[in-house]
Design a protein around this motif. Structure first.
Motif, mmCIF file in Angstrom:
data_model
loop_
_atom_site.group_PDB
_atom_site.id
_atom_site.type_symbol
_atom_site.label_atom_id
_atom_site.label_comp_id
_atom_site.label_asym_id
_atom_site.label_seq_id
_atom_site.Cartn_x
_atom_site.Cartn_y
_atom_site.Cartn_z
ATOM 1 N N MET A 1 -0.116 -10.933 -75.723
ATOM 2 C CA MET A 1 0.776 -10.635 -76.844
ATOM 3 C C MET A 1 2.175 -10.294 -76.322
ATOM 4 O O MET A 1 2.589 -9.144 -76.288
ATOM 5 C CB MET A 1 0.213 -9.485 -77.688
ATOM 6 C CG MET A 1 1.003 -9.214 -78.974
ATOM 7 S SD MET A 1 1.055 -10.607 -80.116
ATOM 8 C CE MET A 1 -0.586 -10.481 -80.843
ATOM 9 N N ASP A 2 2.909 -11.322 -75.920
ATOM 10 C CA ASP A 2 4.280 -11.131 -75.472
ATOM 11 C C ASP A 2 5.237 -11.584 -76.580
ATOM 12 O O ASP A 2 4.814 -11.877 -77.698
ATOM 13 C CB ASP A 2 4.533 -11.898 -74.174
ATOM 14 C CG ASP A 2 4.132 -13.377 -74.296
ATOM 15 O OD1 ASP A 2 3.986 -13.867 -75.442
ATOM 16 O OD2 ASP A 2 3.956 -14.037 -73.261
ATOM 17 N N ARG A 3 6.526 -11.647 -76.274
ATOM 18 C CA ARG A 3 7.497 -12.023 -77.299
ATOM 19 C C ARG A 3 7.280 -13.449 -77.802
ATOM 20 O O ARG A 3 7.460 -13.735 -78.978
ATOM 21 C CB ARG A 3 8.926 -11.865 -76.747
ATOM 22 C CG ARG A 3 9.319 -10.426 -76.498
ATOM 23 C CD ARG A 3 10.779 -10.302 -76.106
ATOM 24 N NE ARG A 3 11.134 -8.905 -75.847
ATOM 25 C CZ ARG A 3 12.347 -8.498 -75.554
ATOM 26 N NH1 ARG A 3 13.338 -9.374 -75.474
ATOM 27 N NH2 ARG A 3 12.595 -7.217 -75.338
ATOM 28 N N TRP A 4 6.904 -14.335 -76.880
ATOM 29 C CA TRP A 4 6.637 -15.711 -77.291
ATOM 30 C C TRP A 4 5.491 -15.745 -78.294
ATOM 31 O O TRP A 4 5.546 -16.459 -79.302
ATOM 32 C CB TRP A 4 6.285 -16.562 -76.064
ATOM 33 C CG TRP A 4 6.142 -18.034 -76.384
ATOM 34 C CD1 TRP A 4 7.101 -18.993 -76.308
ATOM 35 C CD2 TRP A 4 4.942 -18.695 -76.821
ATOM 36 N NE1 TRP A 4 6.582 -20.212 -76.691
ATOM 37 C CE2 TRP A 4 5.258 -20.055 -77.010
ATOM 38 C CE3 TRP A 4 3.637 -18.274 -77.084
ATOM 39 C CZ2 TRP A 4 4.317 -20.999 -77.433
ATOM 40 C CZ3 TRP A 4 2.704 -19.204 -77.518
ATOM 41 C CH2 TRP A 4 3.048 -20.543 -77.683
ATOM 42 N N MET A 5 4.451 -14.950 -78.041
ATOM 43 C CA MET A 5 3.298 -14.948 -78.931
ATOM 44 C C MET A 5 3.654 -14.372 -80.303
ATOM 45 O O MET A 5 3.175 -14.859 -81.329
ATOM 46 C CB MET A 5 2.145 -14.150 -78.309
ATOM 47 C CG MET A 5 0.888 -14.128 -79.169
ATOM 48 S SD MET A 5 0.271 -15.788 -79.546
ATOM 49 C CE MET A 5 -0.397 -16.252 -77.952
#
Length: 404
Positions: free
Chosen positions: A361-365
């Motif tokens: 769950m990073d910014r891309w996700m």
């Protein structure tokens, strides 16, 4: 309305026209007729429709502008408290106000801008749909609504939307500020309880059963009924999605619990889409279904990659095949489904390159989950796939493909 509905026409006059292009002329005429200086309910309704048209073409900026104008006019009019001459007009204003509140939540999060409306505690919830449809302006305010008719489909959507607001905020804060694990878990537990409470408090006639779906379909409200559960199951998969990564890493015991809840929500979302296609008057063919079904499909990919139970792997594969067929059908109607399909293929390619990190769950996700009408930056290139919109591109070659 014609701009949005022309794509569904079976008339011979438009049979030779691409369904995705049929509404453009009507949309342009609607834009020409819109009077931005007319501060009225009619302008609000026109802006909402034009915003919906904009997002179907993958133009979130135009959508946001039209919705912003609609929200601002509603505030200028104090829409839910506007002087009216009948219960019908009052209820129309109330339903429009709550609809704008819901639109504001997912539209603002989609473009990462502050919300425009704050829910008012003194505005009553929308009344039961059947009671509303039975009202006439000649009745004035001399109308009695039975207590059993107090609960409505739209009112339940409003309650759910308040939870979505918190889920979106949590995912964004966690990706931008790197919240500690304890804070995230506490928030997830709280929101999970809210979702459970919403479900527990539902009256029997609104619960997700085939009988209720058929009953609402007979009343002309089948698609609204399905929309409630598309929301509920999607909000659940959004809340618990982060635990898919932890579960694949076998990091914590609670990860397994919440990852299973994510899979349950995603599976139920798929199932109600399939059921809606089987019950006349319940089919869901609007573009937002494509986004939530793509998210649910990535959960099925997780099961294909990490699930140990063969029966669960088979079920996930079957759902992925059905979802792909459904998404392909939607793509024939809505231009914005191009983005959805691109997202699914980009995600699959990321899994092929690094399955261990693709669910992080990073910014891309967060962008992948929230910004549904915009292309996300590729984690990897899928240029090596001959046909990016094929089941073979997802690593699946079923013995036969049957449309839902």
């Amino acid at each position: 309305m014609m701009a949005l509905s022309a794509r569904f026409s079976t008339s011979s006059h438009v049979s030779g026209t691409d369904p995705r292009e049929r509404g453009r002329g009507y949309a342009k005429e609607c834009e020409r007729l819109l009077d931005w200086n007319d501060v009225s309910l009619t302008t609000i309704q026109a802006c909402v429709l034009l915003g919906a048209i904009a997002i179907t073409n993958g133009n979130p900026a135009s959508e946001s502008i039209h919705y912003a104008v609609a929200c601002r006019i509603a505030q200028l009019l104090d829409l839910p408290n506007c002087p009216v001459t009948s219960r019908v007009d009052q209820e129309v204003n109330i339903r429009m106000w709550w609809s704008l509140n819901m639109i504001d939540v997912w539209s603002s999060s989609g473009v990462r801008l502050p919300r425009l409306l704050t829910p008012k505690e003194d505005v009553p919830p929308p009344m039961d749909e059947i009671a509303f449809l039975g009202l006439t302006r000649s009745q004035g305010f001399d109308v009695t609504i039975e207590k059993k008719q107090q609960s409505s489909l739209l009112a339940e959507m409003v309650r759910l939307n308040r939870i979505l607001l918190q889920i979106n905020d949590l995912n964004i804060r966690a990706s931008e500020r790197e919240l500690d694990a304890e804070t995230i878990l506490s928030n997830v537990e709280n929101l999970s309880k809210q979702l459970d409470m919403w479900l527990e408090e539902l009256p029997d006639h609104i619960r997700d059963t085939r009988r209720n779906m058929e009953r609402y379909a007979a009343q002309g409200l089948g698609r609204v009924f399905v929309a409630i559960y598309l929301g509920y199951y999607h909000y659940g998969q959004m809340l618990f999605y982060r635990f898919l990564h932890e579960d694949s890493q076998r990091l914590t015991t609670h990860a397994r619990h919440y990852a299973e809840k994510c899979k349950q929500h995603a599976g139920s979302l798929c199932d109600i889409v399939y059921a809606s296609d089987e019950v006349p008057g319940c089919d869901v063919k609007y573009n937002m279904v494509g986004h939530v079904l793509v998210i649910a499909s990535t959960v099925q990919i997780h099961s294909l990659l990490f699930e140990a139970d063969d029966s669960n792997v088979t079920k996930a594969k079957t759902r992925l095949e059905k979802n792909f067929c459904f998404l392909t059908r939607l793509r024939d109607l809505w231009p914005t489904l191009d983005f959805c399909m691109d997202r699914l293929m980009a995600f699959h390619e990321a899994c092929r390159n690094s399955a261990d990190t693709s669910f992080r769950m990073d910014r891309w996700m967060v962008r992948f989950l929230v910004e549904f009408a915009s292309p996300v930056s590729d984690k990897t290139s899928n240029s090596n796939v001959d046909n990016p919109w094929s089941l073979a591109g997802l690593g699946i070659t079923p013995p036969e493909m049957e449309a839902i």
